[in-house]
Enzyme design. Structure first.
Site, PDB file in Angstrom:
ATOM      1  CB  SER A   1      -0.940   0.012   1.213  1.00 45.95           C
ATOM      2  OG  SER A   1      -0.205   0.081   2.412  1.00 45.95           O
TER       3      SER A   1
ATOM      4  CE  LYS B   1      -2.993   2.028   5.023  1.00 41.56           C
ATOM      5  NZ  LYS B   1      -2.716   1.428   3.707  1.00 41.56           N
TER       6      LYS B   1
END
Length: 818
Positions: A671, A714
């Protein structure tokens, strides 16, 4: 767009473009809000109770199929994460299935009169085992009273006395005959301490030794000869005496058995009539009747014990042989059994044989045989946790062995390894007809499927419980009904419609995908109970949305110590994270950490350094064995992108290194590959990147930015740092456009976005990320060159300079003279 579902197929709503030209998402795209009207009630008490969890029709149908099919091997493995409600749902389904089946038979162990160490098993109709056991106990109790009374009666005593007198008369006649024969020879039969013998008689008196020695020698020799002849005849009689005594005992035994047979038949006939249609029971009762008659002395307080009666069972108690050890009984009115074995050890599965200590040995008999879960579930369904049965020694193999053989055999691997003397039994095996339902995680299922070749033969049905379902209006209503059922069964306050809507929003957040709903029962049930507790403390009659929100916040707060410490370290600049300005070869990546049942995001600085080389990009995390395989794969994809875009005419003349700064644990996942690519390109082009932005997303070799997990956490992780340092109106996070549908952001993040103080940017390609982070157009190729002034042109020029430096360092090639 549907009121309850947002999909990634439609373009997300965007605000005005950022300075880099990429538009931020509108506030409406940052979270889905459940309209309380969609739950279909004003409070949860109005909703019906549901039995099956939402969205698990496929799994429950698989379990029903496994339970109904009569063929062997179609046992089921129910898989899914803990807390999915699979256990409760499957049990409810199986209870209904088991109740509609006929009750299976009873099973009992009885004494084997032919071989006491091999107990016999009786197959009895359901519910009759206890009747046979109680009937046998009553029979023995009756005989304990009736037999002694019969053997003390005048009639019995007279018959026995007649037999005794006959024997005595026979013996007296033989003795009288010997006396007469002795008298004719001048001898008398006298009794001494050493037994009967003969002596000379004279004048009706026994001749003394002195008188005998005074007799003439011829007379003494004649007397001695006569005594020897009579002693021989007496010896013949004494030799025949034991036979006569045996005849006496046989006659008395026959008398006792004749008397006992009448008494036993009188009490056992009723029991035999009850079980006349039961073959096993009828045969057992016939053997019992015969043994009772032959061993009537067991019931007589002064009776003589027969030879060979001191067997292992007799040492425990001779009357125990007439017990009926019912190990399984089933109520005909309750259908087939549904058993759950929570501690599936070997003994708890296949049963055990207990022992008692006697005179230094462990002794056992059939009454000490104990049933296992397979016995109790025989003819029905057995539920077992896979992890538990696999962790118990020998249990898994014993379970497979029973399924393969179709019978339950009680044998233990340790029986032959005991250090003391034991009397062991070998009970008859019991035919097995059971459905096994194993529960476990998907990892255990895959492990067994790969490592155990027998697994597929015995567990042909898989029932997979899903954690999430697609979010639509029907799913919202179904989940609201399930929450209402949880509240009702937990005996909590009812929830009003906004509270139900808030819980469903949280379910969408927990799913990790905004267009899906989490349907795991345990986390929702825990939240309902916590919200009810807060409502009680507030004196509210009903759980409201603010109670649910407060419960969510408290759950996070209890497990939030690690996140707070990490944020404090960043704010104290122990961990270096920039939230303003620009920097070359440096970017804010994002990662997710799980702790205490919650996940939270944190920013991580990623840096790159470059120089001339042979086209190698060094992943420092991998070099020090901190990078996982997926992270390494992302690095190789990154190199593929560089070669495809910038090495079409010349080889890459680059040596670069990438690192997650201040990372002291393992790094895995791809990611961060978009962030790594951006910082690498920035270092090559010597163009600074915005530090008030963070980015997450994986990238493929063509530069497309792909979906990642944990987008909400996040974003919030970077937002928290920016908010505590002070929002500037320029800060934000770039995410893959495919993650827009999964956004379920916190209220404070959404409020900051509404006030244009924080922004969420959806990205489709790395070119868009370049424009956002540098303000420059990425640039496309025109024939052999990139657009003038573009970011890619700067990258290409720097790479070209690296190639020239490398060529210059290698020097001109010289040919060797041959």
């Amino acid at each position: 767009m549907s009121a309850t579902r947002r999909t990634a197929k439609k373009q997300p709503r965007r605000a005005a473009p950022a300075p880099g030209g990429v538009r931020a998402l509108e506030v409406e795209a940052l979270a889905w809000r459940c309209d309380p009207a969609l739950v279909g009630c004003t409070n949860s008490s109005e909703l019906p109770e549901v039995e099956a969890p939402v969205g698990q029709e496929r799994a429950l149908n698989a379990v029903a199929f496994a339970a109904d099919i009569a063929q062997g091997g179609f046992n089921a493995f129910v898989m899914g994460p803990a807390g999915s409600g699979k256990h409760t749902a499957v049990r409810a389904l199986l209870e209904d299935r088991a109740a509609r089946r006929p009750a299976p038979c009873d099973w009992a162990y009885v004494y084997n009169f032919a071989d006491p160490l091999r107990p016999r098993v009786l197959h009895l109709d359901s519910g009759t085992g206890l009747r046979l056991r109680d009937g046998m106990r009553q029979l023995i109790d009756d005989l304990k009273t009736s037999l002694p009374a019969i053997f003390e009666s005048d009639e019995y005593r007279q018959r026995r006395q007649t037999l005794e007198q006959t024997f005595v008369a026979e013996q007296e006649a033989v003795i009288e005959e010997l006396r007469k024969a002795a008298a004719e020879r001048g001898l008398a039969l006298v009794n001494t301490q050493n037994g009967p013998t003969f002596a000379a008689v004279k004048d009706n008196a026994i001749v003394t030794p002195e008188a005998f020695n005074a007799l003439p020698e011829e007379e003494r020799a004649a007397i001695i000869k006569a005594i020897e002849e009579m002693q021989a005849r007496l010896g013949e009689h004494m030799f025949r005496l034991p036979r006569a005594q045996r005849r006496r005992r046989d006659a008395i035994r026959a008398l006792n058995q004749d008397v006992a047979a009448v008494a036993v038949r009188g009490v056992i006939d009723d029991l035999t009539e009850v079980f006349a249609a039961h073959t096993d029971a009828n045969e057992f009762l016939s053997q019992v009747e015969k043994d009772l008659v032959e061993n009537v002395h067991f019931f007589l307080p002064s009776g003589e014990e027969e030879e060979g009666a001191a067997t292992a069972a007799a040492r425990i108690g001779p009357l125990r042989r007439y017990e009926v050890n019912v190990i399984v009984t089933n109520d005909p009115a309750k259908g087939a059994p549904l058993i759950e074995e929570v501690h599936p050890t070997l003994s708890n599965l296949v049963g055990r044989i207990e022992h008692v200590a006697q005179m230094g040995a462990l002794v056992s008999d059939f009454t000490l045989i104990r049933a296992g879960a397979l016995h109790r579930a025989n003819g029905g369904i057995l539920m077992i946790d896979a992890r538990r049965v696999l962790s118990q020694p020998f249990a898994w193999e014993a379970l497979k062995r029973a399924l393969r053989a179709g019978e339950i055999r009680i044998d233990h691997p340790a029986d032959g390894a005991m250090m003391i003397s034991t009397v062991t039994l070998s009970p008859d095996p019991i035919p097995l007809d059971v459905k096994i339902i194993l529960f476990g995680e998907r990892e255990i299922f895959l492990l067994l499927a790969q490592a155990d070749p027998d697994f597929a033969d015995h567990f042909k049905v898989q029932a997979d419980f899903s954690e999430t379902v697609a979010r639509d209006e029907a799913a919202v209503r179904a989940l609201a009904a399930q929450i209402a059922t949880i509240a009702r069964r937990s005996k909590t306050r009812s929830l009003d419609a906004p509270a139900l809507a808030r819980l469903i929003e949280h379910a969408a957040r927990l799913s990790g995908e905004g267009d899906r709903l989490l349907v795991m029962v345990t986390p929702l049930a825990d939240l309902v109970r916590e919200a009810d507790h807060l409502a009680a403390n507030a004196g509210a009659a009903m759980v409201a949305a603010e109670h649910v929100t407060a419960a969510i916040e408290q759950q996070i707060h209890r497990a939030n110590r690690v996140r707070e410490r990490q944020q404090e370290a960043i704010l104290e600049e122990k961990f270096l994270i920039a939230t303003q300005g620009e920097a070359i070869g440096q970017i804010n990546g994002l990662s997710v950490t799980g702790f205490g049942g919650i996940s939270f995001g944190r920013p991580t600085r990623i840096t790159a350094s470059v120089g001339p080389g042979a086209g190698e990009v060094v992943d420092i995390e991998r070099e020090v064995a901190l990078g996982g395989p997926i992270h390494s794969k992302g690095m190789l994809i990154l190199q593929g992108y560089l070669r495809a875009r910038f090495a079409t005419t010349r080889p890459l003349s680059l040596r670069a290194s990438l690192v997650f700064e201040q990372s002291y644990g393992g790094v895995d996942g791809d990611s961060a590959s978009a962030a790594e690519l951006l910082t690498l390109l920035s270092a090559i082009a010597e163009v600074p990147l915005r530090q008030d932005l963070a980015i997450t997303g994986s990238v493929n070799q063509h530069g497309a930015i792909q979906v990642i997990g944990g987008a909400n956490e996040k974003i919030e992780g970077f937002f928290d740092i920016c908010a505590k340092r002070g929002l500037t109106g320029r800060q934000g996070v770039a995410i893959p456009i495919g993650n827009v549908s999964s956004l379920m952001l916190r209220a404070d993040v959404i409020e900051a976005a509404r006030r244009r103080q924080f922004h969420i940017y959806p990205l489709s390609t790395i070119d868009e990320a370049i424009r956002l982070f540098t303000g420059l157009l990425a640039g496309t190729t025109r024939t052999a060159a990139f657009a003038r002034g573009s970011f890619s042109e700067k990258v290409a020029k720097r790479l070209d300079s690296f190639w020239k430096l490398r060529m210059a360092a290698n020097g001109p090639r010289r040919r060797r003279k041959g």
